[in-house]
Design an enzyme around this catalytic site. Structure first.
Site, PDB file in Angstrom:
ATOM      1  N   LYS A 339      21.836  -4.689   9.231  1.00  0.00           N
ATOM      2  CA  LYS A 339      21.544  -4.948  10.818  1.00  0.00           C
ATOM      3  C   LYS A 339      19.612  -6.184  10.162  1.00  0.00           C
ATOM      4  O   LYS A 339      19.311  -5.576   9.438  1.00  0.00           O
ATOM      5  CB  LYS A 339      20.850  -4.075  11.187  1.00  0.00           C
ATOM      6  CG  LYS A 339      21.822  -3.025  12.148  1.00  0.00           C
ATOM      7  CD  LYS A 339      20.904  -1.483  12.696  1.00  0.00           C
ATOM      8  CE  LYS A 339      20.906  -2.367  14.362  1.00  0.00           C
ATOM      9  NZ  LYS A 339      20.040  -0.855  15.067  1.00  0.00           N
ATOM     10  N   ASP A 374      19.630   7.524  11.246  1.00  0.00           N
ATOM     11  CA  ASP A 374      18.176   6.615   9.906  1.00  0.00           C
ATOM     12  C   ASP A 374      18.693   6.276   9.545  1.00  0.00           C
ATOM     13  O   ASP A 374      20.454   5.547   9.691  1.00  0.00           O
ATOM     14  CB  ASP A 374      18.509   8.465   9.149  1.00  0.00           C
ATOM     15  CG  ASP A 374      17.037   8.340   7.810  1.00  0.00           C
ATOM     16  OD1 ASP A 374      16.084   7.744   8.239  1.00  0.00           O
ATOM     17  OD2 ASP A 374      17.445   8.717   6.836  1.00  0.00           O
TER      18      ASP A 374
END
Length: 577
Positions: A339, A374
């Protein structure tokens, strides 16, 4: 005072910083037992965040000490670092945490040099340690041999793992756990004279729970074994249930959970033991689950470069609706998404780059209650151009030109996060059966409620911002609007003043920046009317401002939620206490 130092001395200074970090890491971890016994739940949350932040704090401290004590001409001469690395290897060879020491060395090197200087000559791109220690068992386990009498073995386990707080009802728990084991396992296993129970000597602590972790095994088979323990204030310690299903144990060690506090004399051997229990877990996940998230990052990176070197896999854009803030790409054969922050956001978004980074750090430090994925943060990833599908690379260069840069035949990604790949909930529902739809929407509502009870408000609760894991759990993964629940002002929509108000495209009432109107959720969250009606039946209280205000009140009173990472045999309402 700046002075000259041989390579062995520089290596020793780096290792001294590591020793300081490890000592404080152990000190925080060792306090977990007392926090559990004294039911200090808020202190447990603070200790968890403190331990996460400790690594970067100690790296910065060590780097500053090196800069202050050594001349730049020798400290920042990259040609010397292969010699420093060799000296360091000699100093860590007899350590029981040598692989962690290698990762520490890498962190110090990256704190001193730009990533252009990274090579296997100057740091540990590849480990010099064996990947798994070739021992038959972990260094500190307890083994019990029931000889056909499980009850007797359980009594010994109860005795060996006593706390300074008495059991609530030892006999009740013994009977219940004995019955559950007989229920969960085939009858022949319970009666097998060769059956053995092996438990890790250290107790695993997390949030309001403690866990005994190990395995049941015969000469031919094995089953993972977990005993979750609870401490109900004023009621003592209780064995809550017993878990022998690999999928359920895997969820306990999930990437959506906070890190365990557990005494780890030999990290590699504990991880090797856990790997035998959970062969589907990568080493990176297991190291991360016991608090060594930087080691998890190292193991992840090594697995990634190995995957790229040994397969024809190429980066593609991740499936799903394109994000307004983040651009997401993936490798089809590698269960991870990457990302990056876009250079320009959709006008409807009020966040900036710095705010997005802060949100991801919030998630890192907070109790994720099994509902937040996470992440790992990376800087200056370099990949061959040939490893990108042309359409993927073109899109990344277009939306994030300050982050994704071409350097000849190499793609430089200045900053990104990695996260476990999941199926976006909106895509999952497109192909779901009626039963799957009901189960997913119910878990979606539970995810929102459990996050809220942990003082997290997702902000943008659209289905596309949630994913479904391989175990069917719904998890939130879009963090740019996440905030603390107590920061939100939940309101009812005021009654219209005139009939024309309801027809107006603009609200007839003032709206503050933190105002949220739960009555508006149905039309924003669900285009599909059947899904909207079903969700209203399952979790209609989420549409009531009073529900959210009640949670806020309990959070402000300091209450901490029970969120169990396993199915309980009894199903009481989740308690705030």
């Amino acid at each position: 005072m700046v002075q000259s130092a041989p390579a062995s001395e520089i290596a020793a200074l780096i290792l001294r910083g590591f020793d300081d970090y490890r000592e404080q890491f152990r000190e925080i971890t060792d306090g977990a037992r007392a926090r559990f016994e004294q039911a200090q739940w808020q202190e447990a949350q603070r200790a968890s965040a403190q331990r996460i932040n400790l690594y970067e704090e100690k790296v910065a401290e060590t780097v500053a000490g090196l800069r202050a004590g050594l001349a730049d001409s020798e400290l920042l001469d990259v040609e010397r670092w292969p010699i420093i690395k060799s000296a360091y290897i000699a100093q860590i060879d007899l350590r029981l945490d040598d692989e962690l020491a290698e990762t520490w060395f890498n962190s110090i090197f990256c704190g001193l040099f730009s990533h252009d200087n990274i090579s296997d000559g100057t740091m540990f791109v590849h480990t010099t340690r064996p990947s798994l220690r070739a021992h038959a068992r972990a260094p500190y386990t307890r083994t019990y041999r029931p000889g056909g009498d499980l009850r007797q073995a359980l009594e010994k386990i109860f005795d060996d793992y006593r706390f300074d707080v008495p059991y609530d009802d030892r006999e009740r728990d013994l009977e219940r756990i004995d019955a559950l084991l007989h229920s969960n396992l085939p009858d022949w296993v319970c009666k097998d004279p060769d059956l053995a129970i092996e438990l890790i000597g250290s107790v695993f602590y997390r949030n309001k729970g403690a866990y005994l972790v190990g395995r049941l095994f015969t000469p031919d088979e094995q089953w993972p074994l977990v005993f979750p323990l609870l401490h109900r204030e004023d009621h003592g310690i209780q064995f809550d249930t017993v878990i022998t299903d690999e999928a359920e144990v895997s969820i306990i060690f999930s990437f959506t959970r906070s890190y365990f506090m557990v005494d780890v004399p030999v990290p590699a051997e504990l991880v090797a033991f856990l790997k035998r229990l959970l062969p589907g877990k990568h080493l990176a996940e297991l190291y991360t689950s016991i608090g060594f998230y930087k080691q998890g990052k190292s193991e992840f990176y090594r697995a990634l470069i190995n995957h790229l070197a040994t397969t024809d896999d190429r980066f593609v854009m991740a499936p799903g609706v394109r994000g307004m803030v983040m651009s997401v790409f993936t490798l089809p054969g590698f269960n991870t998404v990457f990302k990056i922050i876009k250079d320009r956001f959709n006008p409807s978004k009020s966040v900036d780059h710095a705010t997005v980074i802060q949100k991801y750090q919030l998630v890192k430090n907070h109790d994720r209650v099994g509902r937040l994925a996470d992440t790992q943060q990376f800087a200056d990833f370099r990949f061959p151009v040939s490893k990108f599908e042309p359409e993927c690379l073109a899109e990344l260069l277009e939306v994030a030109p300050s982050t994704v840069v071409m350097e000849g035949d190499v793609v430089l990604i200045r900053h990104c996060w990695t996260e476990r790949r999941m199926t976006p909930l909106n895509i999952y529902l497109e192909n779901a059966s009626e039963a799957q739809t009901r189960e997913a929407l119910n878990d979606y509502g539970l995810a929102i409620k459990q996050l809220a009870a942990a003082n997290i408000f997702p902000g943008d609760m659209l289905l596309k911002n949630f994913g479904v894991t391989r175990h069917g759990r719904v998890v939130f993964y879009d963090y740019d609007e996440i905030c603390y629940l107590t920061e939100v002002n939940f309101r009812y929509i005021p009654e219209p003043r005139f009939p024309e108000d309801e027809m107006s495209s603009e609200p007839w009432y003032s709206v503050g920046p933190n105002d949220v109107f739960p009555e508006e959720f149905p039309r924003f969250l669900f285009v599909d009317l059947n899904q909207r009606r079903l969700f209203a039946k399952l979790h209609g209280n989420l549409y009531d401002a009073k529900y959210w205000q009640g949670l806020q009140e309990q959070i402000r009173e300091g209450k901490v939620i029970d969120v169990f990472p396993y199915r309980r045999q009894e199903t009481p309402e989740q308690l705030l206490g």
